[in-house]
Design a protein around this motif. Structure first.
Motif, short mmCIF file in Angstrom:
data_model
loop_
_atom_site.label_atom_id
_atom_site.label_comp_id
_atom_site.label_asym_id
_atom_site.label_seq_id
_atom_site.Cartn_x
_atom_site.Cartn_y
_atom_site.Cartn_z
N ILE A 149 24.86 55.37 38.41
CA ILE A 149 26.24 55.06 38.07
C ILE A 149 27.17 55.99 38.82
N LEU A 150 28.17 55.41 39.49
CA LEU A 150 29.15 56.20 40.24
C LEU A 150 30.38 56.51 39.41
N GLY A 151 30.67 55.66 38.44
CA GLY A 151 31.84 55.90 37.62
C GLY A 151 32.01 54.81 36.58
N THR A 152 32.82 55.11 35.56
CA THR A 152 33.12 54.17 34.48
C THR A 152 34.62 54.15 34.23
N VAL A 153 35.18 52.96 34.15
CA VAL A 153 36.62 52.79 33.92
C VAL A 153 36.83 52.20 32.53
N LYS A 154 37.61 52.88 31.71
CA LYS A 154 37.91 52.38 30.38
C LYS A 154 38.92 51.23 30.48
N LEU A 155 38.62 50.14 29.76
CA LEU A 155 39.47 48.95 29.80
C LEU A 155 40.24 48.80 28.49
N PRO A 156 41.38 48.10 28.50
CA PRO A 156 42.22 48.01 27.30
C PRO A 156 41.80 46.94 26.30
N GLY A 157 40.65 46.33 26.50
CA GLY A 157 40.20 45.29 25.58
C GLY A 157 38.88 44.72 26.03
N LYS A 158 38.55 43.54 25.50
CA LYS A 158 37.27 42.89 25.74
C LYS A 158 37.27 42.21 27.11
N PRO A 159 36.42 42.69 28.04
CA PRO A 159 36.44 42.13 29.39
C PRO A 159 35.62 40.86 29.51
N ASN A 160 36.00 40.03 30.47
CA ASN A 160 35.21 38.85 30.78
C ASN A 160 34.70 38.96 32.21
N HIS A 161 34.70 37.87 32.98
CA HIS A 161 34.02 37.86 34.27
C HIS A 161 34.89 38.46 35.37
N CYS A 162 34.43 39.58 35.94
CA CYS A 162 35.20 40.29 36.95
C CYS A 162 34.85 39.81 38.36
N ALA A 163 35.64 40.25 39.33
CA ALA A 163 35.38 39.92 40.74
C ALA A 163 35.88 41.07 41.60
N VAL A 164 35.30 41.22 42.80
CA VAL A 164 35.62 42.32 43.70
C VAL A 164 36.05 41.77 45.05
N THR A 165 36.98 42.45 45.70
CA THR A 165 37.38 42.06 47.06
C THR A 165 36.27 42.41 48.04
N PRO A 166 36.19 41.69 49.17
CA PRO A 166 35.10 41.94 50.13
C PRO A 166 35.04 43.38 50.64
N ASP A 167 36.20 44.05 50.75
CA ASP A 167 36.20 45.43 51.21
C ASP A 167 35.88 46.43 50.11
N GLY A 168 35.68 45.92 48.89
CA GLY A 168 35.32 46.79 47.77
C GLY A 168 36.45 47.64 47.24
N ARG A 169 37.68 47.33 47.62
CA ARG A 169 38.82 48.16 47.22
C ARG A 169 39.29 47.88 45.79
N TYR A 170 39.38 46.59 45.43
CA TYR A 170 39.89 46.22 44.12
C TYR A 170 38.89 45.36 43.34
N VAL A 171 38.88 45.57 42.03
CA VAL A 171 38.16 44.71 41.10
C VAL A 171 39.17 44.19 40.08
N THR A 172 39.13 42.89 39.80
CA THR A 172 39.97 42.33 38.76
C THR A 172 39.11 42.02 37.54
#
Length: 319
Positions: free
Chosen positions: A93-116
């Motif tokens: 594990i490189l890191g963990t980001v706390k989220l403000p609620g219950k997450p669903n299906h995420c996605a990442v940009t090809p360059d790995g910069r952003y995750v939604t």
């Protein structure tokens, strides 16, 4: 009588502007299997058809997303409300980001910069900067469900069940650039069933869920649809406009993914704790591989060079 397992509105126009990144057919591929009642992701080598490792992913892994180069794995936890970032070479594990609620299906940009990350109970979508390992923007959206990247470092798609639309995020603006409404059903496909609805009670699905996964083949000729009524996959031919095949799966088929060349199709089976790996053209199950507890979301990526998974694969095939 046919069961109305699939009523799908295809909204294609917004997606055609981007090309989906493809992996070379000659690359070694790994299948990443999120174990929704466990705390890890099982890694299956699609050459040896064996589990070659496990990567920690937080309690009750929900989403599984990967960068195109296969080096970074992103998982969400509905229990801890976290996004976990892992290195697929070291399985650490490189890191963990706390989220403000219950997450669903995420996605990442090809360059790995952003995750939604759609926040289902927060009517929002979190934009996470991967290098900073923090949320840089929360955008409002009603009942978000899935996010999807179509090969662009600038745009991301997020579905809104509450507004019956697809919202387009522009990372340069850090805001929405378009809202694509669901207008009308263009075609209704009725998938056959051998058993009547509702399906028999399942611990990890709601009673009204008769199918949970479908996937379009890479050549866009077929749709593969899971059936919780019949524990199988039905294959619908888009040109012939009919179901052309039925393939048995494990118990409780859930998610479906294809290899980039379309030769393999993989299905997670929640109630038998395994994945079915099919030869798509030959219409046969090549292997049924045991994984963790209640596998759901799955994803395929190339094998990182020199990874521990590659070493494990070489070891397993030599024994």
């Amino acid at each position: 009588m046919p069961s109305k397992l699939l009523t799908q509105t295809f909204i294609i126009s917004a997606c055609l502007a981007f090309s989906v990144p493809c992996l070379a057919a000659s690359e070694d591929l790994l299948l990443y299997v999120g174990n929704s009642q466990g705390d890890d992701v099982s890694v299956v080598n699609l050459t040896s058809l064996k589990v070659v490792g496990d990567i920690p992913g937080g309690k009750h892994v929900h989403c599984v997303a990967l960068t195109p180069d296969g080096r970074r794995l992103f998982t969400t936890s509905e229990v801890d409300h976290t996004l976990t970032i892992s290195d697929t070479e070291t399985h650490k594990i490189l890191g963990t980001v706390k989220l403000p609620g219950k997450p669903n299906h995420c996605a990442v940009t090809p360059d790995g910069r952003y995750v939604t990350v759609p926040i289902r109970d927060g009517d929002s979508v979190a934009i996470v900067d991967v290098s900073q390992q923090k949320i840089v923007k929360l955008l409002p959206i009603k009942e978000p469900h899935n996010s999807l990247n179509m090969g662009s470092n600038r745009y991301m798609f997020v579905t809104s069940m509450g507004s019956h639309e697809i919202d387009v995020i522009d990372f340069e603006k850090m805001d929405y650039s378009a809202h694509i409404p669901e207008k009308k059903v263009t075609q209704r496909v009725e998938i056959p069933s051998e058993h009547p609805a509702p399906p028999r009670p399942r611990e990890f699905e709601t009673p009204d869920t008769t199918t949970h996964g479908l996937a379009l083949s890479p050549d866009e000729s077929e749709i593969w649809v899971t059936s919780l009524l019949d524990d199988c996959i039905y294959i619908y031919d888009l040109k012939a406009k009919k179901v052309t095949a039925r393939l048995n799966t494990g118990d409780g088929p859930n998610w479906v993914v294809f290899s980039p060349d379309g030769k393999l199709a993989c299905v997670s089976n929640t109630d038998s704790d395994d994945v079915s790996i099919f030869s798509a053209k030959e219409r046969r199950e090549m292997a049924r591989v045991k994984v963790g507890k209640v596998p759901k979301r799955i994803a395929i990526s190339s094998m990182p060079a020199g990874s521990t998974s590659q070493q494990a694969a070489s070891h397993s095939t030599s024994n």
